[in-house]
Design an enzyme around this catalytic site. Structure first.
Site, mmCIF file in Angstrom:
data_model
loop_
_atom_site.group_PDB
_atom_site.id
_atom_site.type_symbol
_atom_site.label_atom_id
_atom_site.label_comp_id
_atom_site.label_asym_id
_atom_site.label_seq_id
_atom_site.Cartn_x
_atom_site.Cartn_y
_atom_site.Cartn_z
ATOM 1 N N PHE A 161 -17.291 8.980 0.181
ATOM 2 C CA PHE A 161 -16.487 8.920 -0.870
ATOM 3 C C PHE A 161 -16.512 10.199 -1.717
ATOM 4 O O PHE A 161 -17.336 10.994 -1.558
ATOM 5 C CB PHE A 161 -16.919 7.812 -1.775
ATOM 6 C CG PHE A 161 -16.669 6.527 -1.528
ATOM 7 C CD1 PHE A 161 -17.114 5.763 -0.174
ATOM 8 C CD2 PHE A 161 -15.414 5.479 -2.032
ATOM 9 C CE1 PHE A 161 -16.732 4.410 0.205
ATOM 10 C CE2 PHE A 161 -15.098 4.393 -1.931
ATOM 11 C CZ PHE A 161 -15.840 3.953 -0.693
ATOM 12 N N ARG B 276 0.846 -1.195 0.038
ATOM 13 C CA ARG B 276 -0.085 0.057 -0.053
ATOM 14 C C ARG B 276 0.920 1.281 0.271
ATOM 15 O O ARG B 276 0.304 2.422 -0.662
ATOM 16 C CB ARG B 276 -0.837 -0.090 1.259
ATOM 17 C CG ARG B 276 -1.942 1.165 1.313
ATOM 18 C CD ARG B 276 -2.969 1.020 2.310
ATOM 19 N NE ARG B 276 -3.707 2.027 2.853
ATOM 20 C CZ ARG B 276 -4.910 2.444 2.250
ATOM 21 N NH1 ARG B 276 -5.490 1.651 1.441
ATOM 22 N NH2 ARG B 276 -5.499 3.387 3.084
ATOM 23 N N ILE C 24 -8.212 8.063 -1.246
ATOM 24 C CA ILE C 24 -8.542 6.795 -1.077
ATOM 25 C C ILE C 24 -9.024 6.466 0.079
ATOM 26 O O ILE C 24 -8.759 6.926 1.421
ATOM 27 C CB ILE C 24 -7.359 5.670 -1.457
ATOM 28 C CG1 ILE C 24 -7.501 4.279 -1.307
ATOM 29 C CG2 ILE C 24 -6.190 6.134 -0.479
ATOM 30 C CD1 ILE C 24 -6.306 3.398 -1.760
ATOM 31 N N SER C 25 -10.006 5.452 0.368
ATOM 32 C CA SER C 25 -10.708 5.310 1.652
ATOM 33 C C SER C 25 -9.713 4.449 2.580
ATOM 34 O O SER C 25 -8.864 3.874 2.034
ATOM 35 C CB SER C 25 -11.880 4.319 1.477
ATOM 36 O OG SER C 25 -12.797 4.809 0.577
ATOM 37 N N GLN C 26 -9.840 4.474 3.776
ATOM 38 C CA GLN C 26 -9.222 3.609 4.908
ATOM 39 C C GLN C 26 -9.137 2.009 4.652
ATOM 40 O O GLN C 26 -10.269 1.453 3.851
ATOM 41 C CB GLN C 26 -9.742 3.889 6.269
ATOM 42 C CG GLN C 26 -11.254 3.374 6.436
ATOM 43 C CD GLN C 26 -11.951 3.674 7.740
ATOM 44 O OE1 GLN C 26 -12.880 4.513 7.397
ATOM 45 N NE2 GLN C 26 -11.442 3.194 8.762
#
Ligand code: SAH
Length: 230
Positions: free
Chosen positions: A218, A49, A72-74
């Site tokens: 989002f 990541r 970007i999301s968790q």
């Protein structure tokens, strides 16, 4: 006399500490919150990541910027979404569409599990950077394309799974049409620009059933079947 194994005293390399960070991320953020699918957890342990999101907090329990004002999301939200989209016959060889390439991280996870991934991004610079990162990390089979993903990508249809990683006011009709009629799964955040509900749609023939998963936030899906550009 007792022998002790001598260990060289040296600092862990960046890659070693990243591997440890990933182990911890999987244990503390995913397993502890009830995610158990070993194939998914292995993919999270494998995909670097930190090479997709350049931040000291790449493995932190939070959303991060990916450039061009996008985020970007968790990890937990990425995992929830991926788990929900899993085709009944598994990821291996499944044709999958991602809308919203961003950093390329989500696409890498899908490729790591053996899916054949097409990922659409509307920002050409983000698409180019993501494609370069994907190749550098060994995921050169992912096809990154530039366009309005709210229209889907008809050339690769039908898809066993469609993951929309940007939020829209409703499910775009072209995406439903490009979903496999044999249990195809689409996961997308639906709602207002500021907050949404992660929604799973499953298609059987001409029937589509939907289920709400989690409240989420989002960035907006901007396009013909999404929100208008501001
Ligand atoms: N999945 C990404 C994060 C996506 S953020 C990752 O793993 O890093 C949402 C992305 O959707 C942004 O990059 C944004 O530019 C893109 N996007 C927004 N509207 C889009 C559209 N209509 N078509 C394709 N991409 C879109």
């Amino acid at each position: 006399m007792r022998w002790r194994r001598l260990r060289p005293h040296r600092a862990p390399t960046g890659e070693e500490s990243a591997t440890r960070d990933r182990e911890r991320m999987v244990a503390e953020q995913l397993e502890s919150r009830g995610l158990r699918d070993e194939e998914l957890l292995s993919a999270f342990r494998a995909v670097p990541r930190h090479r997709f999101v350049e931040s000291d907090e790449a493995y932190g329990d939070r959303a991060l910027p990916v450039g061009s004002g996008q985020t970007i999301s968790q990890p937990y939200v990425v995992a929830r979404m991926t788990a929900a989209a899993r085709p009944t016959s598994g990821w291996l060889g499944a044709s999958v569409l991602e809308v919203g390439t961003g950093s390329g991280y989500q696409a890498a996870l899908l490729a790591e599990m053996g899916a054949e991934v097409i990922s659409v991004e509307r920002h050409p610079e983000l698409a180019a950077d993501a494609a370069a990162r994907l190749s550098a990390a060994g995921y050169s089979d992912v096809q990154v394309v530039v366009g309005d993903g709210s229209r889907g990508w008809p050339a690769g249809a039908p898809y066993a799974a469609i993951l929309v990683t940007a939020a829209g006011p409703s499910i775009p009709e072209p995406l439903l049409q490009q979903l496999s009629t044999d249990g195809g799964r689409l996961v997308m955040p639906i709602g207002a620009r500021e907050h949404q509900l992660l929604t799973l749609v499953e298609r059987h023939g001409s029937d589509a059933t939907s289920r709400v998963l989690d409240p989420v936030v989002f960035v907006p899906l901007i396009g013909e079947f999404g929100f208008p550009a501001e």
